[in-house]
Each structure stands twice: as structure tokens, then as C-alpha cells.
Design an enzyme around this catalytic site. Structure first.
Site, PDB file in Angstrom:
ATOM      1  N   TRP A 159       0.915  -1.044   0.273  1.00 18.65           N
ATOM      2  CA  TRP A 159       0.177   0.154  -0.278  1.00 18.65           C
ATOM      3  C   TRP A 159       0.812   1.143   0.020  1.00 18.65           C
ATOM      4  O   TRP A 159       0.570   2.409   0.167  1.00 18.65           O
ATOM      5  CB  TRP A 159      -0.763  -0.116   1.200  1.00 18.65           C
ATOM      6  CG  TRP A 159       0.283  -0.836   3.170  1.00 18.65           C
ATOM      7  CD1 TRP A 159       0.170  -1.620   2.809  1.00 18.65           C
ATOM      8  CD2 TRP A 159       0.450   0.856   3.545  1.00 18.65           C
ATOM      9  NE1 TRP A 159       0.632  -1.054   3.942  1.00 18.65           N
ATOM     10  CE2 TRP A 159       1.161  -0.188   4.077  1.00 18.65           C
ATOM     11  CE3 TRP A 159       1.176   1.620   2.916  1.00 18.65           C
ATOM     12  CZ2 TRP A 159       1.495   0.396   5.682  1.00 18.65           C
ATOM     13  CZ3 TRP A 159       1.821   2.368   3.952  1.00 18.65           C
ATOM     14  CH2 TRP A 159       2.537   1.509   5.143  1.00 18.65           C
ATOM     15  N   LYS A 205      -2.210  -8.439  -7.446  1.00 22.85           N
ATOM     16  CA  LYS A 205      -2.966  -8.433  -6.705  1.00 22.85           C
ATOM     17  C   LYS A 205      -1.998  -8.088  -5.607  1.00 22.85           C
ATOM     18  O   LYS A 205      -1.480  -7.077  -5.163  1.00 22.85           O
ATOM     19  CB  LYS A 205      -2.902  -9.789  -5.758  1.00 22.85           C
ATOM     20  CG  LYS A 205      -4.193  -9.671  -4.951  1.00 22.85           C
ATOM     21  CD  LYS A 205      -3.328 -10.494  -3.271  1.00 22.85           C
ATOM     22  CE  LYS A 205      -2.870  -9.365  -2.870  1.00 22.85           C
ATOM     23  NZ  LYS A 205      -3.277  -8.120  -2.627  1.00 22.85           N
ATOM     24  N   PRO A 206      -2.960  -5.646  -6.085  1.00 23.10           N
ATOM     25  CA  PRO A 206      -2.958  -4.865  -4.865  1.00 23.10           C
ATOM     26  C   PRO A 206      -3.051  -5.099  -3.966  1.00 23.10           C
ATOM     27  O   PRO A 206      -3.964  -5.601  -3.094  1.00 23.10           O
ATOM     28  CB  PRO A 206      -3.678  -3.910  -5.809  1.00 23.10           C
ATOM     29  CG  PRO A 206      -4.617  -4.231  -6.626  1.00 23.10           C
ATOM     30  CD  PRO A 206      -4.183  -5.918  -6.715  1.00 23.10           C
ATOM     31  N   GLY A 254       6.491  -5.752  -0.010  1.00 25.09           N
ATOM     32  CA  GLY A 254       6.086  -6.453   1.281  1.00 25.09           C
ATOM     33  C   GLY A 254       6.918  -6.599   2.333  1.00 25.09           C
ATOM     34  O   GLY A 254       7.891  -6.334   2.437  1.00 25.09           O
ATOM     35  N   SER A 255       5.943  -6.865   3.527  1.00 28.40           N
ATOM     36  CA  SER A 255       6.799  -7.175   4.451  1.00 28.40           C
ATOM     37  C   SER A 255       7.884  -8.557   4.819  1.00 28.40           C
ATOM     38  O   SER A 255       7.991  -9.223   3.595  1.00 28.40           O
ATOM     39  CB  SER A 255       6.099  -7.187   5.878  1.00 28.40           C
ATOM     40  OG  SER A 255       5.340  -8.196   4.908  1.00 28.40           O
ATOM     41  N   GLU A 262      11.175  -7.966  -2.627  1.00 23.76           N
ATOM     42  CA  GLU A 262      11.371  -6.783  -2.010  1.00 23.76           C
ATOM     43  C   GLU A 262      10.782  -5.974  -0.710  1.00 23.76           C
ATOM     44  O   GLU A 262       9.673  -6.320  -0.726  1.00 23.76           O
ATOM     45  CB  GLU A 262      11.131  -5.920  -3.080  1.00 23.76           C
ATOM     46  CG  GLU A 262      11.658  -5.730  -4.673  1.00 23.76           C
ATOM     47  CD  GLU A 262      12.937  -5.243  -4.861  1.00 23.76           C
ATOM     48  OE1 GLU A 262      13.362  -4.507  -4.099  1.00 23.76           O
ATOM     49  OE2 GLU A 262      13.281  -5.491  -6.056  1.00 23.76           O
ATOM     50  N   CYS A 284      10.134   1.696   2.281  1.00 28.36           N
ATOM     51  CA  CYS A 284      11.123   0.159   2.737  1.00 28.36           C
ATOM     52  C   CYS A 284      13.075   0.740   3.124  1.00 28.36           C
ATOM     53  O   CYS A 284      13.432   0.234   3.371  1.00 28.36           O
ATOM     54  CB  CYS A 284      10.745  -0.634   1.813  1.00 28.36           C
ATOM     55  SG  CYS A 284      10.844   0.203  -0.180  1.00 28.36           S
ATOM     56  N   GLU A 313      12.649  -2.161  12.034  1.00 29.63           N
ATOM     57  CA  GLU A 313      11.984  -1.187  11.347  1.00 29.63           C
ATOM     58  C   GLU A 313      10.758  -0.695  11.528  1.00 29.63           C
ATOM     59  O   GLU A 313      10.291  -0.647  12.135  1.00 29.63           O
ATOM     60  CB  GLU A 313      11.393  -2.003   9.444  1.00 29.63           C
ATOM     61  CG  GLU A 313      11.015  -0.663   8.791  1.00 29.63           C
ATOM     62  CD  GLU A 313      10.495  -2.114   7.163  1.00 29.63           C
ATOM     63  OE1 GLU A 313       9.279  -2.552   7.123  1.00 29.63           O
ATOM     64  OE2 GLU A 313      10.828  -1.179   6.123  1.00 29.63           O
TER      65      GLU A 313
HETATM   66  P1  NAD Z   1       2.322  -6.718   3.824  1.00 30.26           P
HETATM   67  O1  NAD Z   1       3.154  -8.003   3.792  1.00 30.26           O
HETATM   68  O2  NAD Z   1       1.338  -7.078   4.486  1.00 30.26           O
HETATM   69  O3  NAD Z   1       1.104  -6.720   2.555  1.00 30.26           O
HETATM   70  C1  NAD Z   1       2.042  -6.853   0.854  1.00 30.26           C
HETATM   71  C2  NAD Z   1       1.256  -7.554   0.080  1.00 30.26           C
HETATM   72  O4  NAD Z   1       1.195  -8.933   0.524  1.00 30.26           O
HETATM   73  C3  NAD Z   1      -0.236  -6.551  -0.044  1.00 30.26           C
HETATM   74  O5  NAD Z   1      -0.481  -6.896  -1.259  1.00 30.26           O
HETATM   75  C4  NAD Z   1      -1.234  -7.770   1.464  1.00 30.26           C
HETATM   76  O6  NAD Z   1      -2.151  -7.801   0.968  1.00 30.26           O
HETATM   77  C5  NAD Z   1      -0.358  -8.774   0.585  1.00 30.26           C
HETATM   78  N1  NAD Z   1      -0.040 -10.191   1.703  1.00 30.26           N
HETATM   79  C6  NAD Z   1      -0.486  -9.566   2.875  1.00 30.26           C
HETATM   80  N2  NAD Z   1      -0.683 -11.147   3.496  1.00 30.26           N
HETATM   81  C7  NAD Z   1      -0.491 -12.293   2.988  1.00 30.26           C
HETATM   82  C8  NAD Z   1      -0.374 -13.641   3.181  1.00 30.26           C
HETATM   83  N3  NAD Z   1      -0.666 -14.140   3.901  1.00 30.26           N
HETATM   84  N4  NAD Z   1       0.220 -13.969   2.463  1.00 30.26           N
HETATM   85  C9  NAD Z   1      -0.047 -13.361   0.631  1.00 30.26           C
HETATM   86  N5  NAD Z   1      -0.275 -12.593   0.085  1.00 30.26           N
HETATM   87  C10 NAD Z   1      -0.582 -11.439   1.451  1.00 30.26           C
HETATM   88  O7  NAD Z   1       3.207  -5.768   3.610  1.00 30.26           O
HETATM   89  P2  NAD Z   1       2.310  -4.211   4.342  1.00 30.26           P
HETATM   90  O8  NAD Z   1       2.819  -3.618   5.947  1.00 30.26           O
HETATM   91  O9  NAD Z   1       1.344  -3.825   3.599  1.00 30.26           O
HETATM   92  O10 NAD Z   1       3.847  -3.324   3.829  1.00 30.26           O
HETATM   93  C11 NAD Z   1       5.095  -3.482   4.808  1.00 30.26           C
HETATM   94  C12 NAD Z   1       6.097  -3.019   4.247  1.00 30.26           C
HETATM   95  O11 NAD Z   1       6.683  -3.417   3.149  1.00 30.26           O
HETATM   96  C13 NAD Z   1       7.819  -2.663   4.639  1.00 30.26           C
HETATM   97  O12 NAD Z   1       8.197  -4.023   5.530  1.00 30.26           O
HETATM   98  C14 NAD Z   1       7.911  -2.208   3.836  1.00 30.26           C
HETATM   99  O13 NAD Z   1       9.520  -2.062   4.426  1.00 30.26           O
HETATM  100  C15 NAD Z   1       7.400  -3.474   2.471  1.00 30.26           C
HETATM  101  N6  NAD Z   1       8.341  -2.579   1.332  1.00 30.26           N
HETATM  102  C16 NAD Z   1       9.349  -3.087   0.496  1.00 30.26           C
HETATM  103  C17 NAD Z   1       9.732  -2.147  -0.545  1.00 30.26           C
HETATM  104  C18 NAD Z   1      10.682  -2.817  -1.218  1.00 30.26           C
HETATM  105  O14 NAD Z   1      10.825  -2.289  -2.347  1.00 30.26           O
HETATM  106  N7  NAD Z   1      11.954  -3.804  -0.732  1.00 30.26           N
HETATM  107  C19 NAD Z   1       9.282  -1.491  -0.940  1.00 30.26           C
HETATM  108  C20 NAD Z   1       7.543  -1.132  -0.313  1.00 30.26           C
HETATM  109  C21 NAD Z   1       7.376  -1.525   0.866  1.00 30.26           C
END
Ligand code: NAD
Length: 493
Positions: free
Chosen positions: A162, A186-187, A239-240, A261, A295, A397
Site C-alpha cells: 500500500w 494483486k494490489p 511487502g513485509s 522486495e 522501505c 523497521e
Molecule cells: P504486507 O506484507 O502485509 O503486504 C504486502 C502485500 O502482501 C499486500 O498486497 C498484501 O495484501 C499481501 N499479503 C498480506 N498478507 C499476505 C499473505 N498471508 N499471503 C499472501 N499475500 C499477503 O506488507 P505491508 O505491511 O502492507 O507493507 C509494508 C512492508 O513492505 C514494509 O516492511 C516495507 O519495508 C515493505 N516494502 C518494501 C519495498 C521494497 O521494495 N523492498 C517497497 C515497499 C514496501
């Protein structure tokens, strides 16, 4: 389920009535249920998205697989021509897309506009790289010649966060489609609408099924359904770290290519010969945009002891001048955190640091606005000094607007301190002595390094992390490699 409370973005950017946000086989549809999309500054409902489940996920996979042969057979130049038209459309709609992004994510309009333009540039870069996915011919050996051919990796699942919901998606879509692989996107559930708006503009240029979009409030269910199908040959996730590692380690019938990433814990090092004026400017950019929810945001600021008082004084002045509020309000520089879980983590880090001896120079608290409409999770931009490695903020973080300062002394190996983390995404160094900067570039265990520069994320440079920050690269000439398979062809004559 509420009704949209604001009409601040152009509803025509979305494909029809609220909730029509699934793209499968070229058609925008909805699901049995929908979920609300909130403005994180006010917590008002601003839109609705279809809540895809397993059956929609399976339909999207079928559509992508069905489109694969036709898409990969198109000439690379023909694919690029379609996608260049999409880049133009996104640029033409940049203002409307930026308003939608600002409302849905909370970031100030100027940042949102910058993200849309950066996303368009990333899409454009990926599109051009698809035309340069070269193979090679090897010199003859005893029994003939050899060819190295590249081919598309195959239908890809792209999962995006997000915090940069437009640019992360556009970068992945560009690489995948340009290299010849259809997409299931899948956003993130917090920000589905801007993803839908940009993919709508791209899809208008494509044959049906080449691009599919699944909005959902149940990401695990949908991602599992897509990944259960072995015909999905590639997963690219931003994501995370926790979720990324679970996807990489997921058992399955067939091994597939996974790019990740993930989280970061970026150090910035200010050497004694740094130019303080530009360093302060850069640090403000490397920390506070998106309320610190990036990130590559600076999480640990190492400052040579001789500069601590002067640098923190200047930073304190700049941070105190930041203005919290809603992203579309003129003059606002800092929006809310995405939700109250994010705010709780920031508060925990600040409280732990203060309990262990940190000093709050600016901020330090949850922000309580005068405007009763602002009910979101705001935190004051914060500067902490007297921070040390025994505090939680030193190893996790924060993902919020908090800048902790760690002094270092002459003769101390500050690079080793910066490397002392399980993350390895971005690092920044500020200084003048060439040998010292060079040593830092060589020794820092991070995938992206800004040298007197807060903007290391550029389309022409490979972006990605070491260690638990990820694997694979997006951007640069390296980015396309994650989206092609290599075939070795041996020819006897
Ligand atoms: P998140 O992992 O919760 O969500 C990211 C994506 O994964 C979303 O589309 C979400 O719907 C999906 N997701 C969530 N749970 C899932 C599951 N159990 N199975 C499959 N998909 C699932 O992350 P967040 O909290 O929304 O985003 C923040 C994190 O993203 C931070 O740690 C940040 O550092 C990282 N981030 C990294 C980069 C990079 O390029 N390295 C860029 C932006 C954000």
C-alpha cells in the site's frame, strides 16, 4: 458498507460503478461481496472494491494462461508499442491518479503526483528493456556452435504493497508484460483503487487476459489459490519480510521463480566532512515522505560526534516546520500512518527508546488535530538523540516519521555498525573524502546506496536488497532478468 463520502477524485478513472474492480479476461467485474476503501486521514469511506476469493483467483489464472501463447508470440516491438501508449495515458491522467492515490494512501498530493510520474517512468523503462532481452551466440567448439535464447518466464503473480501502490505495480507490470508474460496482479487491500485506475489505462491497450487484477480483503486465500496452480511460473512480491519469506518457503509441486522486495532498516552515515546544508536537505527527503512509511526510509542516522549538535539543531528546525494533515490539503507535508497498528509500532519504538535514555528533540507523540474530521493514525515527525543499539528502534523497521540519531567517534568502524542488521535494502552516506566514500560503497551490505543522494531509486538502476530485504532486482538492465528464462541451444554441424 458505506457510501463514498468524498468526490475528490475523478470517478471516471475507475471502471464503472463502485466495486467493479476485478479484471479477468479483459472484463471489469465484481464479486459476491465488496469491501470498503478508507481515507486513512479521516477514516471516511472513499470507495469500494470487489472482494475476490478462490474462484475469482482461479478464473484470473485461467485467463492469464489462455493469453500466454498469443502474447509471447507478438513481436517485442509490438508489445512495446502497446505499452508505450499506456505510459502516455498514465502521464496524461497523472493529476487525477495522484488525487486518488493521495486520498486512498494519505500521502500529500505532491508526493502522490511524483509517484505517478516515477511509476510511469518505471513502466517505460521495463517496456524498453523487453526489447533488449538479448541472447547470444557462443564461439564454436569442437562439435558446433551454441546459442543462448531468452524466453518469457511465463504467467506471473505480482503482489504489491500500500505504501507505493502505483509505482511498485507499474514497475512489475512493465517488466513482466514487456518480456512476454501475462500478469495476475494483486494490489494491497488498503489501496486497491489507484491500482485499478492505472491497470485500467494499461488494459485498454492489451488483448484480453494479458493483464488481470484481483482486489481482495483476503490476500492469503487469493494468493494461495493462484500459487497452487503450477502454470503460474513467477511470483514477484513487494511487502513485509514476514509475508515475503512465507511465500518463498511455501511448498509446491513445481519450483518457481520468486522475486522479493521486502523490509529495510536503512542506515545513513554522516562523515565529519559532509556538507551540512545538502545533507540536511537529503535527510529530510530520505526520512519523512510518506510519513516515513518507505522501505528505503532512513531508520538509523549515524552522525560523527563533531557534527551531532549542529546537524540535529538544523534537522530539528526543519522537522518542526513539517505540517501534518490530509494529503489533499494545501501546505500539508506529512500525512497519517496507514492504520492504527502502524501507529502502535511507532509509539512502542519511541516509548522504549525514551525509557532507555533517548532524548526527544522534536515531536515524540501521537498527533491530536484540532480538525475533528481528521480521525486517522497521525504521529508527530520526531527526532530522537542519545539513541543506542540496546533499544528496539535499533533493530526493527519503524515505518513511521521517527529519526533516531546515533553518534560515532573517530577510529570507530561505523560501517560495521551499519551492517549489523538482518536487512540490506538501502543505505546512505554523506561526506567529501573520496577514499572514505569509496570504502563505504564497497563495504556496505545493501543493495541500493545513495552517496550524498537521497534518491537512489531510479528506473535505470537495479533496485533490490541483500539478506532479509529480498532477492532479485527491479530496474536497470538487471530487472528484465527476473522475467526471462534462459535456454541453451547446442547445434552440431
Ligand atoms: P504486507 O506484507 O502485509 O503486504 C504486502 C502485500 O502482501 C499486500 O498486497 C498484501 O495484501 C499481501 N499479503 C498480506 N498478507 C499476505 C499473505 N498471508 N499471503 C499472501 N499475500 C499477503 O506488507 P505491508 O505491511 O502492507 O507493507 C509494508 C512492508 O513492505 C514494509 O516492511 C516495507 O519495508 C515493505 N516494502 C518494501 C519495498 C521494497 O521494495 N523492498 C517497497 C515497499 C514496501
Amino acid at each position: 458498507m458505506g457510501q463514498p463520502a468524498t468526490a475528490e477524485f475523478d470517478a471516471d478513472l475507475l471502471p464503472g460503478e463502485p466495486g467493479r474492480t476485478l479484471l479477468v479476461a479483459g472484463k471489469w467485474t465484481t464479486a459476491e461481496t465488496t469491501f470498503d476503501v478508507l481515507d486513512p486521514a479521516t477514516l471516511e469511506v472513499v470507495g469500494r472494491a470487489a472482494d475476490a476469493g478462490e474462484s475469482e483467483a482461479r478464473a484470473a489464472v485461467e485467463a492469464a494462461v489462455a493469453a500466454y501463447d498469443g502474447w509471447r508470440a507478438e513481436a517485442a516491438e509490438a508489445r512495446a508499442t502497446r505499452l508505450r501508449a499506456a505510459v502516455d495515458a498514465i502521464r496524461a491522467h497523472a493529476e487525477g491518479l495522484a488525487r486518488l492515490l493521495s486520498v486512498e494512501n494519505g500521502k500529500p498530493y505532491a508526493e502522490a503526483y511524483g509517484e505517478i510520474l516515477r511509476g510511469a517512468a518505471m513502466l517505460e523503462w521495463g517496456v524498453e528493456e523487453g526489447r533488449r532481452a538479448y541472447g547470444r551466440i557462443t564461439p564454436s567448439s569442437a562439435n558446433g556452435r551454441g546459442l543462448v535464447l531468452t524466453s518469457p518466464v511465463g504467467p506471473a503473480l505480482l503482489i504489491t504493497p500500500w505504501n507505493f501502490p502505483a509505482s511498485m505495480l507499474l514497475r512489475k507490470i512493465g517488466l513482466s508484460l514487456a518480456a512476454g508474460s501475462p500478469v495476475v496482479a494483486k494490489p494491497a487491500e488498503q489501496t486497491p483503487l489507484v491500482a485499478v485506475a492505472v491497470t485500467r489505462l494499461i488494459n485498454e491497450q492489451l488483448p484480453p487476459g494479458v493483464l488481470n487484477v484481483l482486489t481482495t480483503s483476503r490476500p492469503a486465500e487469493v494468493v494461495n489459490a493462484v500459487m497452487d496452480d503450477p502454470r503460474i511460473r513467477k511470483v514477484s512480491f513487494t511487502g513485509s519480510t514476514e509475508v515475503g519469506l512465507s511465500l518463498a518457503r511455501r511448498p509446491g509441486a513445481v519450483l518457481r521463480r520468486v522475486s522479493l522486495e521486502m523490509g529495510g532498516h536503512s542506515p545513513a552515515i554522516v562523515f565529519p566532512d559532509a556538507d551540512l546544508h545538502s545533507t540536511v536537505d537529503n535527510l529530510m527527503f530520505a526520512k519523512f515522505p510518506n510519513a516515513g512509511q518507505s522501505c528505503i526510509s532512513v531508520n538509523r542516522l549515524f552522525v560523527h560526534r563533531s557534527l551531532v549538535a549542529e546537524l540535529t539543531g538544523r534537522l530539528a528546525e526543519r522537522i518542526a516546520a513539517l505540517r501534518l494533515g490530509r494529503g489533499l490539503t494545501a501546505g500539508v507535508t506529512t500525512g497519517p500512518l496507514i492504520d492504527f497498528a502502524g501507529l502502535a509500532k511507532v509509539e512502542r519504538h519511541v516509548a522504549d527508546a525514551v525509557a532507555k535514555g533517548a532524548t526527544v528533540l522534536v515531536g515524540g507523540n501521537r498527533w491530536t488535530p484540532d480538525d475533528p474530521r481528521l480521525r486517522g493514525a497521525f504521529h508527530e515527525p520526531t527526532l530522537l538523540t542519545d539513541v543506542h543499539e540496546g533499544m528496539e528502534i535499533a533493530s526493527e523497521e519503524t515505518f513511521g516519521p521517527v529519526l533516531p540519531v546515533y553518534p560515532f567517534d573517530d577510529g570507530e568502524d561505523v560501517i560495521a555498525r551499519a551492517n549489523d542488521t538482518t536487512y540490506g535494502l538501502a543505505a546512505y552516506v554523506f561526506g567529501a573524502d573520496f577514499n572514505r566514500l569509496w570504502d563505504a560503497m564497497e563495504r556496505l551490505e545493501f543493495g541500493v546506496i545513495g552517496v550524498n543522494d537521497a534518491f537512489p531509486n531510479r528506473p535505470e538502476l537495479p533496485f533490490g536488497g541483500f539478506k532479509n530485504s529480498g532477492q532479485g532486482r527491479e530496474g536497470g538492465t538487471e530487472g528484465i532478468e527476473d522475467y526471462v528464462e534462459t535456454k541453451a541451444i547446442a547445434i552440431r554441424r
